[in-house]
Design a protein around this motif. Structure first.
Motif, PDB file in Angstrom:
ATOM      1  N   ILE A  42      90.285  34.748  53.755  1.00  0.00           N
ATOM      2  CA  ILE A  42      89.596  35.713  52.912  1.00  0.00           C
ATOM      3  C   ILE A  42      89.776  35.348  51.449  1.00  0.00           C
ATOM      4  CG2 ILE A  42      89.741  37.588  54.591  1.00  0.00           C
ATOM      5  CD1 ILE A  42      92.051  38.757  53.004  1.00  0.00           C
ATOM      6  N   GLY A  43      88.820  35.733  50.655  1.00  0.00           N
ATOM      7  CA  GLY A  43      88.885  35.463  49.226  1.00  0.00           C
ATOM      8  C   GLY A  43      88.740  33.988  48.918  1.00  0.00           C
ATOM      9  N   LYS A  44      88.948  33.664  47.667  1.00  0.00           N
ATOM     10  CA  LYS A  44      88.792  32.282  47.203  1.00  0.00           C
ATOM     11  C   LYS A  44      90.117  31.644  46.830  1.00  0.00           C
ATOM     12  CE  LYS A  44      84.216  33.215  45.414  1.00  0.00           C
ATOM     13  NZ  LYS A  44      83.370  33.269  44.229  1.00  0.00           N
ATOM     14  N   ARG A  45      91.220  32.298  47.162  1.00  0.00           N
ATOM     15  CA  ARG A  45      92.531  31.810  46.728  1.00  0.00           C
ATOM     16  C   ARG A  45      93.457  31.449  47.875  1.00  0.00           C
ATOM     17  NH1 ARG A  45      94.228  34.590  41.189  1.00  0.00           N
ATOM     18  NH2 ARG A  45      92.228  34.395  40.168  1.00  0.00           N
ATOM     19  N   GLY A  46      92.886  31.127  49.035  1.00  0.00           N
ATOM     20  CA  GLY A  46      93.718  30.704  50.161  1.00  0.00           C
ATOM     21  C   GLY A  46      94.558  31.805  50.757  1.00  0.00           C
ATOM     22  N   ILE A  47      93.933  32.923  51.043  1.00  0.00           N
ATOM     23  CA  ILE A  47      94.634  34.044  51.649  1.00  0.00           C
ATOM     24  C   ILE A  47      94.239  34.113  53.118  1.00  0.00           C
ATOM     25  CG2 ILE A  47      94.935  36.551  51.653  1.00  0.00           C
ATOM     26  CD1 ILE A  47      94.295  36.449  48.631  1.00  0.00           C
ATOM     27  N   GLY A  48      95.230  34.299  53.979  1.00  0.00           N
ATOM     28  CA  GLY A  48      94.970  34.425  55.403  1.00  0.00           C
ATOM     29  C   GLY A  48      95.266  35.833  55.881  1.00  0.00           C
ATOM     30  N   LEU A  49      94.360  36.360  56.689  1.00  0.00           N
ATOM     31  CA  LEU A  49      94.559  37.645  57.346  1.00  0.00           C
ATOM     32  C   LEU A  49      94.824  37.334  58.812  1.00  0.00           C
ATOM     33  CD1 LEU A  49      92.501  40.844  56.846  1.00  0.00           C
ATOM     34  CD2 LEU A  49      93.058  40.076  59.126  1.00  0.00           C
ATOM     35  N   PHE A  50      96.008  37.635  59.268  1.00  0.00           N
ATOM     36  CA  PHE A  50      96.424  37.335  60.643  1.00  0.00           C
ATOM     37  C   PHE A  50      96.340  38.620  61.462  1.00  0.00           C
ATOM     38  CE2 PHE A  50      98.222  34.135  57.989  1.00  0.00           C
ATOM     39  CZ  PHE A  50      98.138  32.970  58.746  1.00  0.00           C
ATOM     40  N   TYR A  51      95.617  38.548  62.567  1.00  0.00           N
ATOM     41  CA  TYR A  51      95.415  39.742  63.366  1.00  0.00           C
ATOM     42  C   TYR A  51      95.364  39.390  64.846  1.00  0.00           C
ATOM     43  CZ  TYR A  51      90.501  38.378  63.984  1.00  0.00           C
ATOM     44  OH  TYR A  51      89.349  37.707  64.313  1.00  0.00           O
ATOM     45  N   ALA A  52      95.479  40.425  65.656  1.00  0.00           N
ATOM     46  CA  ALA A  52      95.359  40.279  67.104  1.00  0.00           C
ATOM     47  C   ALA A  52      94.398  41.343  67.609  1.00  0.00           C
ATOM     48  CB  ALA A  52      96.717  40.442  67.776  1.00  0.00           C
ATOM     49  N   ILE A  53      93.668  41.002  68.651  1.00  0.00           N
ATOM     50  CA  ILE A  53      92.789  41.957  69.304  1.00  0.00           C
ATOM     51  C   ILE A  53      93.590  42.562  70.458  1.00  0.00           C
ATOM     52  CG2 ILE A  53      90.636  42.267  70.565  1.00  0.00           C
ATOM     53  CD1 ILE A  53      89.640  39.698  69.098  1.00  0.00           C
ATOM     54  N   GLU A  54      93.792  43.859  70.403  1.00  0.00           N
ATOM     55  CA  GLU A  54      94.576  44.558  71.421  1.00  0.00           C
ATOM     56  C   GLU A  54      93.696  45.646  72.018  1.00  0.00           C
ATOM     57  OE1 GLU A  54      98.293  45.837  69.736  1.00  0.00           O
ATOM     58  OE2 GLU A  54      98.783  43.806  69.048  1.00  0.00           O
ATOM     59  N   GLY A  55      93.091  45.319  73.161  1.00  0.00           N
ATOM     60  CA  GLY A  55      92.148  46.256  73.772  1.00  0.00           C
ATOM     61  C   GLY A  55      90.928  46.402  72.880  1.00  0.00           C
ATOM     62  N   ARG A  56      90.678  47.614  72.446  1.00  0.00           N
ATOM     63  CA  ARG A  56      89.545  47.869  71.554  1.00  0.00           C
ATOM     64  C   ARG A  56      89.977  47.945  70.096  1.00  0.00           C
ATOM     65  NH1 ARG A  56      85.999  52.586  73.134  1.00  0.00           N
ATOM     66  NH2 ARG A  56      84.623  51.447  71.742  1.00  0.00           N
ATOM     67  N   ARG A  57      91.240  47.600  69.826  1.00  0.00           N
ATOM     68  CA  ARG A  57      91.770  47.683  68.463  1.00  0.00           C
ATOM     69  C   ARG A  57      91.969  46.302  67.864  1.00  0.00           C
ATOM     70  NH1 ARG A  57      97.048  50.766  68.023  1.00  0.00           N
ATOM     71  NH2 ARG A  57      97.685  49.037  69.311  1.00  0.00           N
ATOM     72  N   ILE A  58      91.866  46.249  66.555  1.00  0.00           N
ATOM     73  CA  ILE A  58      92.237  45.059  65.782  1.00  0.00           C
ATOM     74  C   ILE A  58      93.501  45.436  65.026  1.00  0.00           C
ATOM     75  CG2 ILE A  58      91.596  43.531  63.889  1.00  0.00           C
ATOM     76  CD1 ILE A  58      88.642  44.126  64.701  1.00  0.00           C
ATOM     77  N   VAL A  59      94.582  44.696  65.270  1.00  0.00           N
ATOM     78  CA  VAL A  59      95.855  44.993  64.628  1.00  0.00           C
ATOM     79  C   VAL A  59      96.170  43.873  63.636  1.00  0.00           C
ATOM     80  CG1 VAL A  59      98.316  45.407  64.997  1.00  0.00           C
ATOM     81  CG2 VAL A  59      96.641  46.206  66.686  1.00  0.00           C
ATOM     82  N   VAL A  60      96.256  44.234  62.364  1.00  0.00           N
ATOM     83  CA  VAL A  60      96.582  43.260  61.316  1.00  0.00           C
ATOM     84  C   VAL A  60      98.103  43.124  61.273  1.00  0.00           C
ATOM     85  CG1 VAL A  60      96.483  42.760  58.850  1.00  0.00           C
ATOM     86  CG2 VAL A  60      94.506  43.817  59.999  1.00  0.00           C
ATOM     87  N   HIS A  61      98.568  41.878  61.395  1.00  0.00           N
ATOM     88  CA  HIS A  61     100.008  41.616  61.399  1.00  0.00           C
ATOM     89  C   HIS A  61     100.505  41.064  60.068  1.00  0.00           C
ATOM     90  CE1 HIS A  61     100.861  42.383  65.674  1.00  0.00           C
ATOM     91  NE2 HIS A  61      99.587  42.089  65.815  1.00  0.00           N
TER      92      HIS A  61
END
Length: 81
Positions: A42-61
């Protein structure tokens, strides 16, 4: 004192919110990082959003800068102890 411009925090929130909106529609859009985690750049500065799909939810870790030692990210995600 941090070297950030005025409004940088507000801009960051908008970028993260936009990424989350995309993930709501396309939860599998980001490549697998290490099961079960996916990494969305995400963004232009090398940022990572780490997440997992858990059932019908998206959980950002983690949301972090990707520069530096990747072992810190892996520890944060619980991939290393």
């Amino acid at each position: 004192m941090e070297d950030h411009s005025d409004g940088a925090g507000d801009h960051f929130i908008v970028v993260v919110d936009s990424a989350l909106e995309l993930l709501r529609s396309f939860p599998e859009m980001a490549p697998m990082y290490a099961h079960p985690f996916r990494r969305l750049l995400i963004g232009k500065r090398g940022i990572g959003l780490f997440y997992a799909i858990e059932g019908r939810r998206i959980v950002v870790h983690a949301i972090t800068f990707l520069s530096g030692d990747s072992s810190q990210i892996q520890r944060r995600l619980g991939l290393w102890s």
